[in-house]
Design a protein around this motif. Structure first.
Motif, PDB file in Angstrom:
ATOM      1  N   LYS A  90       0.845  -1.195   0.000  1.00 23.05           N
ATOM      2  CA  LYS A  90       0.000   0.000   0.000  1.00 23.05           C
ATOM      3  C   LYS A  90       0.884   1.249   0.000  1.00 23.05           C
ATOM      4  CE  LYS A  90      -3.831  -2.381   0.437  1.00 23.05           C
ATOM      5  NZ  LYS A  90      -3.185  -3.664   0.124  1.00 23.05           N
ATOM      6  N   TRP A  91       0.370   2.326   0.522  1.00 23.85           N
ATOM      7  CA  TRP A  91       1.201   3.534   0.567  1.00 23.85           C
ATOM      8  C   TRP A  91       1.668   3.781   1.992  1.00 23.85           C
ATOM      9  CZ3 TRP A  91       3.019   4.676  -3.834  1.00 23.85           C
ATOM     10  CH2 TRP A  91       2.258   4.541  -4.987  1.00 23.85           C
ATOM     11  N   ASP A  92       2.263   2.784   2.537  1.00 28.41           N
ATOM     12  CA  ASP A  92       2.690   2.907   3.920  1.00 28.41           C
ATOM     13  C   ASP A  92       4.212   2.896   3.974  1.00 28.41           C
ATOM     14  OD1 ASP A  92       2.859   2.981   6.560  1.00 28.41           O
ATOM     15  OD2 ASP A  92       1.877   1.048   6.935  1.00 28.41           O
ATOM     16  N   LEU A 102      -4.462   6.171   8.239  1.00 26.74           N
ATOM     17  CA  LEU A 102      -5.210   5.109   7.578  1.00 26.74           C
ATOM     18  C   LEU A 102      -6.711   5.268   7.728  1.00 26.74           C
ATOM     19  CD1 LEU A 102      -2.935   2.130   8.635  1.00 26.74           C
ATOM     20  CD2 LEU A 102      -2.950   3.349   6.467  1.00 26.74           C
ATOM     21  N   VAL A 103      -7.094   6.239   8.484  1.00 26.24           N
ATOM     22  CA  VAL A 103      -8.530   6.439   8.700  1.00 26.24           C
ATOM     23  C   VAL A 103      -9.154   7.019   7.436  1.00 26.24           C
ATOM     24  CG1 VAL A 103     -10.236   7.711  10.032  1.00 26.24           C
ATOM     25  CG2 VAL A 103      -8.187   6.826  11.135  1.00 26.24           C
ATOM     26  N   GLU A 104     -10.316   6.521   7.128  1.00 22.58           N
ATOM     27  CA  GLU A 104     -11.041   7.066   5.983  1.00 22.58           C
ATOM     28  C   GLU A 104     -11.380   8.520   6.246  1.00 22.58           C
ATOM     29  OE1 GLU A 104     -12.762   5.701   2.263  1.00 22.58           O
ATOM     30  OE2 GLU A 104     -11.420   4.772   3.687  1.00 22.58           O
ATOM     31  N   GLU A 158     -12.594  -2.607  22.271  1.00 26.21           N
ATOM     32  CA  GLU A 158     -12.702  -3.774  21.389  1.00 26.21           C
ATOM     33  C   GLU A 158     -12.020  -3.535  20.046  1.00 26.21           C
ATOM     34  OE1 GLU A 158     -16.400  -2.516  22.203  1.00 26.21           O
ATOM     35  OE2 GLU A 158     -15.201  -2.682  24.020  1.00 26.21           O
ATOM     36  N   THR A 159     -12.247  -2.349  19.490  1.00 30.13           N
ATOM     37  CA  THR A 159     -11.672  -2.106  18.173  1.00 30.13           C
ATOM     38  C   THR A 159     -10.356  -1.336  18.321  1.00 30.13           C
ATOM     39  OG1 THR A 159     -12.983  -0.120  18.094  1.00 30.13           O
ATOM     40  CG2 THR A 159     -13.841  -2.031  16.918  1.00 30.13           C
ATOM     41  N   PRO A 160      -9.314  -1.866  17.660  1.00 30.74           N
ATOM     42  CA  PRO A 160      -8.042  -1.135  17.717  1.00 30.74           C
ATOM     43  C   PRO A 160      -8.168   0.177  16.941  1.00 30.74           C
ATOM     44  CG  PRO A 160      -7.906  -2.948  16.183  1.00 30.74           C
ATOM     45  CD  PRO A 160      -9.253  -3.041  16.821  1.00 30.74           C
ATOM     46  N   ILE A 161      -7.543   1.170  17.459  1.00 26.78           N
ATOM     47  CA  ILE A 161      -7.627   2.457  16.782  1.00 26.78           C
ATOM     48  C   ILE A 161      -6.593   2.498  15.675  1.00 26.78           C
ATOM     49  CG2 ILE A 161      -7.528   4.949  17.075  1.00 26.78           C
ATOM     50  CD1 ILE A 161      -7.716   4.022  20.206  1.00 26.78           C
TER      51      ILE A 161
END
Lengths: 567, 583
Positions: free
Chosen positions: A418-420, A465-467, A457-460
């Protein structure tokens, strides 16, 4: 170059002729002579007015021609055969052989300059340029030595001493009133019909990837994997085939002198490299997603089928054999090589197969990695524009299959990474294991609060990478702005053909687009490079903004000059 | 390469004034720089010396500056352009538009470089009345008489036997027609009219059916360039600011934006208004092939397959590619090469602008109106070994063995000249040669008329033997020795002197005391050209010439009336004497 007086005219009668060539110089010829000369000179002055000469200097070749020509009229190399003394015709002799020269590095005697300026004789560089330009003018451009404007197309990272030597030579020996300096990547963009592009220039000493956005260079990355290494790899391939024990010998002792004539010359290696070398398609062709919208799916499939049937991507042993005649070795012989082997120099020199990515130095990235990295370093908007405008220029890109290979590899890298920019085992573990993320050192601030609120519960994901949040107003604004404009291609990989930097220079000069950096003869002779003010000192902001419009003309305060990019 | 012809090169004095040699990053400046220029020994092996050395035949002599002029310090003016094949003189106005090439039927073979000839594919008429059948019928092809290449191999045939250039410009390799630039321009104009929405639809129908160009077609560089140019021109016209009139100079009026503005001034602004409505702020990019954009198809598989199946023989060599304007990897891509035109040039001195050489403008004549070549002013030097080399002996020089050479100076001037020679005792470089000129100062007689001499010597001997007469006492002896300070041989306008050289040993592994300082610093292998013994000689020529310009007398007569002027000329020469035996 040479004087028109061949031996045939050197008759005694001419020497003795009292009216014309008498050393006593009688008065009579003088006055009528001047009159005649001014009269016969007049028709060509018409030509001189309109012509701007475009010169492109690279480390191996000079390209020259008039503004308005599509391709350069003259391409002159700086090889040792061109550097002989005037009147040395031994290379035309029957049975003359180009002998293999001992060189410190591959192709050193063929270069005009090298990137490493230490110990470089600038006077010699000037001499070489002088002779090449003179040759181009007399043989191909067919112009006289009337002063005429010149435009110089230069690589964007030319060191100032070299630029100074080039300008000195041109100004003192050819008397142009002005020389405009233009940078090659931007011109390549212009010659492709684009405003932004990623120029991949596989040149002699280095491959330069330049990001051009709105006619401005925004980024430049380079690697030494270029034609020079490629030619050397080809030489090693041939030499090993001729003498399989060579590499061992060379490592054990230095007895190159005795084996001098058994190996092919640089010229021959280059010829073989340009005639027979090819590039294997990437391993990922089959699996790759079809991301280029313009090639119809069907066509590509057909190609793949035909390739498979011919075993292009197959195992190396199944390939056919190719016989290559070598004439520079003593005795002349021909080598029989499997066709697949001829793709190997390209693999090792340009794509560094067999070397793991960790072993690579920063300066020797393989082409696909170089392209990927430079795309990665570009800002997102610029990247999306540039990735669908990849322009391949330079001699190395003529190797059949190379461009496709680079694009395929880059597409594959994008798929994988990806673009990471952050890579490595630790990162992979970190990503795959949500536990690790939780155990990271607690930081004061918003994270703590969030965790405290129970979003466990959900990893941040990291902010990058956030939409992006949906913004209706912004969207509407964009839509409105884009109304009049045609849709620009972006976001997928696409290669665009360019006519090359020289043609771009020719195009711009014919359209009378003035260059930012225009050096006048008088000023240069007075001040030299020291007289140039920095590009920022001169008010060329308007010119920068609108380098294509006539507005650029107004801003140039011609009392001082700038070397622009190079100053 | 065993044989070696001795040679002489002359250095043009203009070299010293051009850009000085400068090495970047040198730790310390070379010591020689402290000395004045006069004392610096010229090194013929220095890489830069190749650019300042010329054979005497390449040099001019300016009578007003009294100086040697080399091709670097003269200015060219073109007298005529002509085709070297058909010797047709091309007028200067059309040279550029024709791309500096012959536009008649002169072509070079793309495989070798031999001239191509036009021939008919049909068998020549035979039998009765064959002579009467004046014209052969087409199709015609270009044929190479040397390598038997024919344009039929690449699928090119012509309808007419003349005007091949124009016909070739319309055919691709393989016989498909090329859209000419004219067609493309027409197409562009039509599209422009469509875009601007004017009622030109009827007009276009009157013309022949418009050619529909494929927006994705592959363009050759020429048409891509012209498409791009047209595209940029329209873009610049649209995006240029309205205040285009404010510009001065030809930039303002030359630009299409200003033109549209001017046109709008008197037509009530309707023209300009229409433009400004559609105008977008910036230029856009080219969108398709009609605007010069070429998407790279990346389809090199065909080429690779061709390489694989047809191999080495199907590819074009580097020289063959160099002649072509486009990239041509295969032999089948090569096109006949139109002959490059050539020029006749007259030369002027760069400093005083006097003409040095001027050929007759007619192409066929080889005469010159003015020809001030250095050969007529500077003593030429001829080298030959003093002891004749036996045909059985090796032509190479034995290392560390003294050899004597005879330098013959021949004076072309009508005045006698004094020549002074200076050589370094050891030539510069890693392998220094020891040089001794036995007679460094001498006078060479005037180049008077051969018949003067003959008449003067008439009663004693024939002129030829008179010339050959030796002035030295040893002449009568069969085997004589060269003597220091004395001229070896002398003739009417020539003098021979002896130079003795001790060639170096080229062995790297010599004992330490034999090595030169350069050698100690750089103990590499023997490089290319180091086995040649080249001696730099500084030549100074002095003579008393007539004051230029005012007198009309010839060299011979009326000497007492004229004002004599002392002239001096000094320059470096390089004498190539021979090659040293490496072993």
């Amino acid at each position: 170059m040479s004087a028109p007086s061949g031996p045939a005219h050197r008759s005694v009668a001419n020497i003795r002729s009292p009216t014309s060539a008498n050393p006593g110089a009688p008065a009579s010829p003088h006055t009528p002579l001047r009159n005649i000369s001014s009269a016969f000179g007049s028709p060509s002055s018409l030509r001189a007015e309109e012509d701007t000469v475009i010169l492109e200097l690279g480390s191996r070749y000079l390209r020259a021609g008039f503004a308005g020509d599509a391709v350069p009229k003259a391409i002159i190399d700086f090889g040792p055969e061109e550097q002989r003394r005037a009147g040395d015709y031994s290379r035309w002799e029957l049975g003359y052989k180009r002998e293999r020269r001992e060189e410190k590095s591959w192709g050193e005697t063929h270069e005009l300059w090298r990137p490493d300026l230490r110990g470089l004789d600038l006077g010699l560089v000037g001499d070489k340029i002088d002779r090449a330009v003179r040759d181009a003018f007399t043989k191909y451009l067919l112009i006289d030595s009337r002063p005429r404007r010149m435009s110089l197309v230069l690589p964007s990272a030319l060191p100032l001493p070299l630029l100074s030597a080039v300008l000195n030579t041109l100004f003192t020996n050819f008397q142009p009133p002005t020389i405009s300096l233009m940078s090659a990547p931007v011109l390549s963009t212009v010659a492709a019909g684009l405003r932004s592009a990623l120029i991949v220039d596989v040149g002699w000493a280095e491959t330069v990837v330049t990001g051009v956005y709105e006619f401005r260079e925004v980024q430049c990355t380079r690697s030494v994997r270029a034609t020079k290494l490629f030619g050397e790899a080809m030489f090693r391939l041939l030499a090993d085939d001729l003498d399989p024990t060579r590499s061992e010998k060379e490592s054990s002792e230095k007895n190159v002198g005795t084996k001098k004539n058994t190996l092919p010359t640089l010229e021959e290696c280059e010829e073989i490299a340009s005639r027979m070398a090819w590039c294997k398609p990437g391993k990922y062709v089959e699996t790759r997603k079809l991301s280029r919208g313009l090639t119809p799916v069907k066509e590509e499939d057909e190609l793949k089928v035909s390739m498979r049937s011919l075993n292009v991507s197959g195992d190396p042993d199944a390939g056919s054999m190719v016989s290559i005649p070598l004439s520079s070795t003593n005795p002349p012989q021909s080598v029989l090589l499997p066709f697949s082997k001829l793709a190997e120099p390209c693999e090792t020199a340009l794509f560094a197969t067999g070397t793991s990515a960790e072993d690579l130095d920063d300066e020797e990235l393989p082409l696909h990695l170089l392209v990927y990295r430079s795309l990665l370093h570009l800002p997102v908007d610029v990247r999306s524009i540039c990735m669908s405008r990849i322009v391949f220029v330079g001699g190395g890109t003529l190797i059949p299959g190379l461009r496709k290979r680079v694009l395929d590899e880059v597409a594959n890298l994008i798929d994988e990474q990806k673009w990471d920019p952050v890579r490595g085992k630790a990162v992979d573990q970190y990503r795959s294991n949500p536990k690790l993320q939780r155990t990271k050192p607690r930081q004061p601030g918003p994270t703590e609060i969030l965790e405290a609120q129970g979003v466990m519960e959900t990893p941040i994901p990291s902010a990058a990478l956030v939409e992006q949040e949906h913004d209706p107003i912004e969207e509407q604004l964009k839509k409105e702005a884009a109304k009049g404009k045609p849709l620009a291609e972006f976001g997928h990989l696409r290669a665009v053909d360019s006519l090359g930097a020289w043609s771009g220079g020719s195009l711009l000069s014919q359209l009378k687009v003035p260059a930012i950096s225009m050096v006048e003869r008088e000023q240069w002779l007075q001040h030299g490079a020291a007289g140039a003010s920095k590009a920022t000192d001169i008010n060329v902001v308007a010119a920068h903004r609108q380098s294509m419009g006539p507005g650029a003309f107004k801003s140039g305060d011609r009392s001082s000059f700038t070397l622009g990019l190079w100053g | 390469m065993a044989s070696f012809t001795p040679y002489t090169y002359f250095q043009c004095p203009c070299t010293d004034t051009s850009t000085p040699t400068r090495n970047l990053g040198d730790e310390q400046p070379p010591e020689t720089e402290e000395n004045s220029d006069d004392e610096r020994t010229f090194d013929p092996r220095a890489p830069r010396s190749n650019y300042s050395l010329y054979p005497l035949e390449h040099l001019f002599y300016c009578e007003d500056c009294h100086q040697i002029r080399c091709p670097r310090c003269v200015l060219d003016e073109i007298v005529t352009w002509y085709c070297p094949n058909c010797l047709f003189e091309v007028p200067s106005s059309t040279v550029k538009s024709e791309g500096n090439r012959c536009t008649r039927s002169c072509f070079q073979c793309p495989i070798c470089v031999a001239p191509l000839s036009v021939s008919s594919l049909e068998a020549p008429p035979e039998g009765l009345g064959a002579e009467l059948a004046s014209q052969q019928n087409g199709p015609f092809v270009l044929n190479c008489a040397y390598c038997m290449w024919s344009s039929k191999e690449t699928g090119i045939q012509f309808e007419k036997p003349n005007g091949i250039f124009a016909q070739l410009a319309k055919i691709k390799n393989g016989g498909e027609p090329i859209l000419t630039a004219k067609d493309r321009r027409k197409d562009r104009e039509e599209r422009k009219r469509d875009f601007s929405g004017s009622s030109a639809a009827e007009e276009s129908q009157e013309n022949e059916a418009p050619i529909n160009l494929d927006p994705n077609e592959r363009l050759d560089p020429e048409s891509q360039f012209s498409n791009l140019k047209a595209f940029y021109q329209t873009q610049m016209a649209e995006s240029s600011p309205v205040s285009a009139l404010g510009f001065t100079g030809d930039y303002g009026y030359g630009s299409p934006g200003a033109l549209s503005r001017i046109m709008g001034l008197y037509t009530g602004g309707s023209y300009a208004d229409k433009k400004s409505k559609t105008k977008s702020g910036t230029m856009r990019e080219a969108r398709d092939a009609l605007e010069g954009l070429q998407i790279d198809p990346l389809s090199d598989e065909d080429a690779i397959n061709k390489l694989r199946t047809e191999g080495w023989e199907s590819t074009a060599s580097a020289e063959q590619r160099h002649e072509q304007t486009t990239h041509t990897p295969f032999l089948s891509d090569l096109r006949p090469v139109a002959y490059l035109l050539r020029t006749k040039r007259s030369k002027r001195c760069k400093t005083c602008r006097h003409i040095l050489s001027k050929p007759e403008s007619k192409v066929q004549t080889t005469r010159f109106r003015i020809r001030l070549v250095a050969l007529n002013y500077i003593p030429s030097i001829i080298i030959k070994p003093l002891q004749p080399i036996l045909p059985t002996a090796s032509p190479l020089l034995a290392p560390l063995n003294p050899v004597q050479f005879l330098l013959t100076f021949k004076n072309p001037l009508f005045d006698s000249v004094k020549v002074t020679l200076a050589t370094p005792a050891k030539t510069p470089g890693r392998f220094p040669t020891k040089v001794t000129v036995l007679c460094p100062q001498f006078e060479v007689g005037a180049n008077t008329d051969v018949w003067d001499e003959a008449l003067r010597d008439n009663n004693t001997k024939s002129s030829l033997s008179g010339e050959k007469r030796r002035t030295k006492a040893e002449a009568s002896e069969g085997q004589h020795q060269a003597e220091a300070g004395k001229v070896w041989e002398r003739g009417r306008n020539w003098v021979s002197v002896v130079v003795e050289v001790v060639p170096p040993s080229l062995r790297i592994e010599d004992s330490e005391w034999l090595k030169s300082e350069e050698m100690k610093r750089d103990g590499g292998e023997v490089r290319d050209g180091e086995e040649v013994v080249e001696i730099p000689v500084f030549v100074r020529v002095e003579w008393e010439g007539e004051v230029g310009g005012e007198d009309s007398g010839l060299g011979g007569g009326g000497k007492d009336k004229e004002v004599r002027e002392k002239r001096e000329l000094a320059y470096w020469c390089v004498l190539g004497l021979g090659k040293v035996d490496v072993d």
